[in-house]
Scaffold this motif. Structure first.
Motif, PDB file in Angstrom:
ATOM      1  N   TRP A  12       3.322  -9.489  10.208  1.00  0.00           N
ATOM      2  CA  TRP A  12       2.081  -9.389   9.412  1.00  0.00           C
ATOM      3  C   TRP A  12       2.371  -9.699   7.953  1.00  0.00           C
ATOM      4  N   ALA A  60      -3.649   7.128   3.182  1.00  0.00           N
ATOM      5  CA  ALA A  60      -3.984   6.032   4.085  1.00  0.00           C
ATOM      6  C   ALA A  60      -5.457   5.635   3.983  1.00  0.00           C
ATOM      7  N   GLU A  61      -6.291   6.571   3.505  1.00  0.00           N
ATOM      8  CA  GLU A  61      -7.694   6.265   3.284  1.00  0.00           C
ATOM      9  C   GLU A  61      -8.151   6.913   1.992  1.00  0.00           C
ATOM     10  N   LEU A 118       0.608   1.278   9.617  1.00  0.00           N
ATOM     11  CA  LEU A 118       0.750   2.666  10.042  1.00  0.00           C
ATOM     12  C   LEU A 118       1.270   2.769  11.474  1.00  0.00           C
ATOM     13  N   SER A 119       1.515   1.632  12.101  1.00  0.00           N
ATOM     14  CA  SER A 119       1.854   1.608  13.527  1.00  0.00           C
ATOM     15  C   SER A 119       3.300   1.980  13.815  1.00  0.00           C
ATOM     16  N   PRO A 170      -4.320  -1.194   6.122  1.00  0.00           N
ATOM     17  CA  PRO A 170      -4.325  -1.893   7.417  1.00  0.00           C
ATOM     18  C   PRO A 170      -3.584  -1.101   8.495  1.00  0.00           C
ATOM     19  N   ASP A 171      -4.182  -1.028   9.673  1.00  0.00           N
ATOM     20  CA  ASP A 171      -3.624  -0.234  10.766  1.00  0.00           C
ATOM     21  C   ASP A 171      -2.195  -0.638  11.108  1.00  0.00           C
ATOM     22  N   ILE A 172      -1.889  -1.931  11.013  1.00  0.00           N
ATOM     23  CA  ILE A 172      -0.562  -2.402  11.405  1.00  0.00           C
ATOM     24  C   ILE A 172       0.539  -1.715  10.615  1.00  0.00           C
ATOM     25  N   TYR A 214       0.841  -1.185   0.000  1.00  0.00           N
ATOM     26  CA  TYR A 214       0.000   0.000   0.000  1.00  0.00           C
ATOM     27  C   TYR A 214       0.884   1.246   0.000  1.00  0.00           C
ATOM     28  N   ARG A 235       0.373   5.986   0.081  1.00  0.00           N
ATOM     29  CA  ARG A 235      -0.532   7.090   0.404  1.00  0.00           C
ATOM     30  C   ARG A 235      -1.574   7.323  -0.701  1.00  0.00           C
ATOM     31  N   LYS A 249      -9.323   1.683   3.494  1.00  0.00           N
ATOM     32  CA  LYS A 249      -8.240   2.021   4.411  1.00  0.00           C
ATOM     33  C   LYS A 249      -7.060   1.060   4.301  1.00  0.00           C
TER      34      LYS A 249
END
Length: 224
Positions: free
Chosen positions: A206, A184-185, A196-197, A192-194, A180, A182, A190
């Motif tokens: 992951w 982020a959405e 962006l962590s 995956p949150d991971i 993925y 930019r 979206k």
């Protein structure tokens, strides 16, 4: 690395080697790709390179003499690690073969046409026969371009990020994980949150899990 390609249609290879990564590799002096017109090595008046098959049958066969003349001339100039013939009945090309060939210094690639090439060339000069799939094309030029692209991109210094090639699909017998960038959405979709962590160990975990699942779903034969 130097790669010599012998073909009856050199114009077909003008574009693949004149752009992007392959062009960059040549400009950096990391790869030298030389295309030879097979007709230049024919001793026939009309520069013929094919003739009717012994025993009858359909199609034409590429003659032994022009290929041998070209191969032997090249071998007087340098030592070659492999003489490769692109053919549908060769070993199916994969990332492991690309990795092996990327460690060589000098390669010759023969491009067939018509019904094929005189078997004596394969018996006495070819060291490796490679196919890019279980189908037949009009000639070996496009397969040769595929082979060269897969090999040259692995040479140190060709890619701006050398670790990129090491994480490609089929390296380690797994398909690559989803990727993925930019924003982020986008329209409710979206990332995956991971990812962006900022937690690198968890991100790598992951990615491995995703790679394993994608391989299990799409190419379970690789896991065998």
């Amino acid at each position: 690395m130097r790669i010599d390609i012998i073909t009856v249609l050199p114009q077909l290879l003008d574009s693949p080697f004149a752009h992007s990564i392959l062009l960059r590799a040549q400009k950096k002096g990391l790869a030298e790709i030389v295309v030879h017109n097979l007709r230049d090595y024919s001793t026939h008046k009309h520069k013929s390179v094919d003739d009717y098959p012994y025993g009858g049958g359909s199609g034409m066969v590429m003659m032994i003499e022009p290929f041998v003349n070209c191969i032997e001339k090249l071998k007087t100039e340098r030592d070659y690690d492999e003489v490769i013939f692109m053919t549908p009945d060769g070993a199916v090309f994969n990332q492991q073969i690309a990795n092996q060939l990327s460690n060589q210094q000098n390669l010759i690639i023969l491009c067939g046409h018509y019904k094929g090439i005189d078997q004596r060339i394969r018996d006495n000069y070819v060291t490796r026969e490679i196919s890019i799939g279980d189908y037949v094309l009009s000639g070996g030029e496009l397969p040769a371009a595929v082979l060269v692209d897969a090999i040259v991109r692995l040479l140190p210094g060709v890619l701006s990020d050398e670790t990129s090639a090491l994480s490609d699909s089929f390296q380690g017998d797994l398909l690559d994980a989803p990727v993925y960038t930019r924003p982020a959405e986008f329209q409710g979709m979206k990332v995956p949150d991971i990812l962006l962590s900022g937690n690198t160990p968890e991100i790598e975990k992951w990615r491995y899990e995703q790679s394993l699942e994608r391989t299990r779903t799409r190419r379970p034969d690789l896991l065998e």
